[in-house]
Write a protein that holds these residues in place. Structure first.
Motif, PDB file in Angstrom:
ATOM      1  N   ASN A   1       0.851  -1.222  -0.111  1.00 20.78           N
ATOM      2  CA  ASN A   1      -0.078   0.061  -0.057  1.00 20.78           C
ATOM      3  C   ASN A   1       0.847   1.228  -0.089  1.00 20.78           C
ATOM      4  N   ASP A   2       1.865   1.356   0.808  1.00 18.56           N
ATOM      5  CA  ASP A   2       2.698   2.507   0.925  1.00 18.56           C
ATOM      6  C   ASP A   2       3.638   2.884  -0.097  1.00 18.56           C
ATOM      7  N   GLN A   3       3.513   2.088  -1.348  1.00 18.81           N
ATOM      8  CA  GLN A   3       4.530   2.096  -2.250  1.00 18.81           C
ATOM      9  C   GLN A   3       3.721   2.213  -3.746  1.00 18.81           C
ATOM     10  N   ALA A   4       2.185   2.360  -3.448  1.00 18.87           N
ATOM     11  CA  ALA A   4       1.332   2.206  -4.627  1.00 18.87           C
ATOM     12  C   ALA A   4       1.749   3.587  -5.338  1.00 18.87           C
ATOM     13  N   ASP A   5       1.701   4.765  -4.666  1.00 20.28           N
ATOM     14  CA  ASP A   5       1.835   6.261  -5.449  1.00 20.28           C
ATOM     15  C   ASP A   5       3.089   6.172  -6.130  1.00 20.28           C
ATOM     16  N   GLN A   6       4.181   5.417  -5.639  1.00 18.44           N
ATOM     17  CA  GLN A   6       5.362   5.644  -6.217  1.00 18.44           C
ATOM     18  C   GLN A   6       5.559   4.531  -7.357  1.00 18.44           C
ATOM     19  N   ALA A   7       4.661   3.694  -7.690  1.00 19.86           N
ATOM     20  CA  ALA A   7       4.756   2.606  -8.459  1.00 19.86           C
ATOM     21  C   ALA A   7       4.620   3.121 -10.081  1.00 19.86           C
ATOM     22  N   GLY A   8       4.152   4.477 -10.235  1.00 18.52           N
ATOM     23  CA  GLY A   8       3.989   4.947 -11.522  1.00 18.52           C
ATOM     24  C   GLY A   8       3.011   4.311 -12.463  1.00 18.52           C
ATOM     25  N   GLY A   9       1.871   3.992 -11.843  1.00 18.06           N
ATOM     26  CA  GLY A   9       0.646   3.404 -12.681  1.00 18.06           C
ATOM     27  C   GLY A   9      -0.666   3.983 -12.053  1.00 18.06           C
ATOM     28  N   GLN A  10      -1.695   3.068 -12.261  1.00 19.36           N
ATOM     29  CA  GLN A  10      -2.731   3.316 -11.768  1.00 19.36           C
ATOM     30  C   GLN A  10      -3.470   2.132 -10.884  1.00 19.36           C
ATOM     31  N   VAL A  11      -3.802   2.315  -9.718  1.00 16.89           N
ATOM     32  CA  VAL A  11      -4.261   1.014  -8.818  1.00 16.89           C
ATOM     33  C   VAL A  11      -5.558   0.744  -9.558  1.00 16.89           C
ATOM     34  N   VAL A  12      -5.600  -0.651  -9.781  1.00 14.80           N
ATOM     35  CA  VAL A  12      -6.781  -1.222 -10.307  1.00 14.80           C
ATOM     36  C   VAL A  12      -7.348  -2.416  -9.644  1.00 14.80           C
TER      37      VAL A  12
ATOM     38  N   ASN B   1      -6.262  -8.419   2.163  1.00 13.03           N
ATOM     39  CA  ASN B   1      -7.086  -7.501   3.324  1.00 13.03           C
ATOM     40  C   ASN B   1      -6.591  -6.167   3.088  1.00 13.03           C
ATOM     41  N   ASP B   2      -6.511  -5.606   1.763  1.00 15.48           N
ATOM     42  CA  ASP B   2      -6.159  -4.428   1.554  1.00 15.48           C
ATOM     43  C   ASP B   2      -4.645  -3.748   1.953  1.00 15.48           C
ATOM     44  N   THR B   3      -3.805  -4.737   1.895  1.00 17.63           N
ATOM     45  CA  THR B   3      -2.316  -4.487   2.487  1.00 17.63           C
ATOM     46  C   THR B   3      -1.517  -4.171   1.323  1.00 17.63           C
ATOM     47  N   GLN B   4      -2.005  -4.953   0.083  1.00 21.35           N
ATOM     48  CA  GLN B   4      -1.324  -5.086  -1.351  1.00 21.35           C
ATOM     49  C   GLN B   4      -2.136  -4.161  -2.385  1.00 21.35           C
ATOM     50  N   LYS B   5      -1.557  -3.406  -3.366  1.00 22.80           N
ATOM     51  CA  LYS B   5      -2.497  -3.009  -4.425  1.00 22.80           C
ATOM     52  C   LYS B   5      -1.950  -3.478  -5.599  1.00 22.80           C
ATOM     53  N   ILE B   6      -2.684  -3.520  -6.403  1.00 23.79           N
ATOM     54  CA  ILE B   6      -2.290  -4.108  -7.945  1.00 23.79           C
ATOM     55  C   ILE B   6      -2.156  -2.893  -8.847  1.00 23.79           C
ATOM     56  N   VAL B   7      -1.032  -2.739  -9.517  1.00 23.31           N
ATOM     57  CA  VAL B   7      -0.814  -1.178 -10.075  1.00 23.31           C
ATOM     58  C   VAL B   7      -0.905  -1.612 -11.699  1.00 23.31           C
ATOM     59  N   TYR B   8      -1.578  -0.940 -12.566  1.00 22.09           N
ATOM     60  CA  TYR B   8      -1.565  -1.106 -13.936  1.00 22.09           C
ATOM     61  C   TYR B   8      -0.605  -0.143 -14.704  1.00 22.09           C
ATOM     62  N   LYS B   9       0.066  -0.338 -15.309  1.00 19.61           N
ATOM     63  CA  LYS B   9       0.933   0.294 -16.362  1.00 19.61           C
ATOM     64  C   LYS B   9       1.013  -0.205 -17.463  1.00 19.61           C
ATOM     65  N   ARG B  10       0.660   0.843 -18.329  1.00 26.99           N
ATOM     66  CA  ARG B  10       0.542   0.691 -20.054  1.00 26.99           C
ATOM     67  C   ARG B  10       2.015   0.698 -20.579  1.00 26.99           C
ATOM     68  N   ASN B  11       2.209  -0.291 -21.278  1.00 28.41           N
ATOM     69  CA  ASN B  11       3.527  -0.243 -21.998  1.00 28.41           C
ATOM     70  C   ASN B  11       3.601   0.499 -23.418  1.00 28.41           C
ATOM     71  N   GLY B  12       4.615   1.364 -23.419  1.00 25.43           N
ATOM     72  CA  GLY B  12       4.933   1.852 -24.951  1.00 25.43           C
ATOM     73  C   GLY B  12       3.848   3.084 -25.240  1.00 25.43           C
ATOM     74  N   ALA B  13       3.077   3.297 -24.361  1.00 25.17           N
ATOM     75  CA  ALA B  13       1.985   4.401 -24.769  1.00 25.17           C
ATOM     76  C   ALA B  13       2.378   5.713 -23.655  1.00 25.17           C
ATOM     77  N   GLU B  14       1.756   6.873 -24.244  1.00 33.84           N
ATOM     78  CA  GLU B  14       1.867   8.031 -23.480  1.00 33.84           C
ATOM     79  C   GLU B  14       0.848   7.952 -22.194  1.00 33.84           C
TER      80      GLU B  14
END
Length: 97
Positions: free
Chosen positions: A51-62, A67-80
């Motif tokens: 959770n505490d690193q979700a903002d630094q992951a550089g993507g969007q939380v999806v 128990n809400d201690t981990q986030k899954i972050v989406y990052k698009r490859n090769g797109a702006e």
């Protein structure tokens, strides 16, 4: 009594393993939803982060898990754009109106 202690020990050892598996399951479900929405599988990545690193992951939380201690972050490859298909994630991740 020994049998109960043995079963309790097995549960204590197995509990963290089921939490990890549940995160991988949630990630796989979200991955399939994104692919079903027409995004090629090589066009994005999903990453499980604390959770505490979700903002630094550089993507969007999806999604979230463990128990809400981990986030899954989406990052698009090769797109702006980091746009995520609207039907991706869970209802808990949708913006509130």
């Amino acid at each position: 009594m020994k049998r109960i202690n043995w079963m309790l020990a097995v549960l204590v050892v197995a509990a963290p393993l089921t939490a990890i598996a549940s995160c991988e399951t949630v990630k796989a479900d979200i991955n399939q939803k994104i692919i079903n929405n027409g995004v090629p599988s090589d066009g994005f990545t999903l990453e499980i982060v604390p959770n505490d690193q979700a903002d630094q992951a550089g993507g969007q939380v999806v999604g979230h898990c463990e128990n809400d201690t981990q986030k899954i972050v989406y990052k698009r490859n090769g797109a702006e754009s980091d746009a995520v298909p609207a039907s991706t994630g869970t209802s808990q991740d949708a913006p509130s109106s």
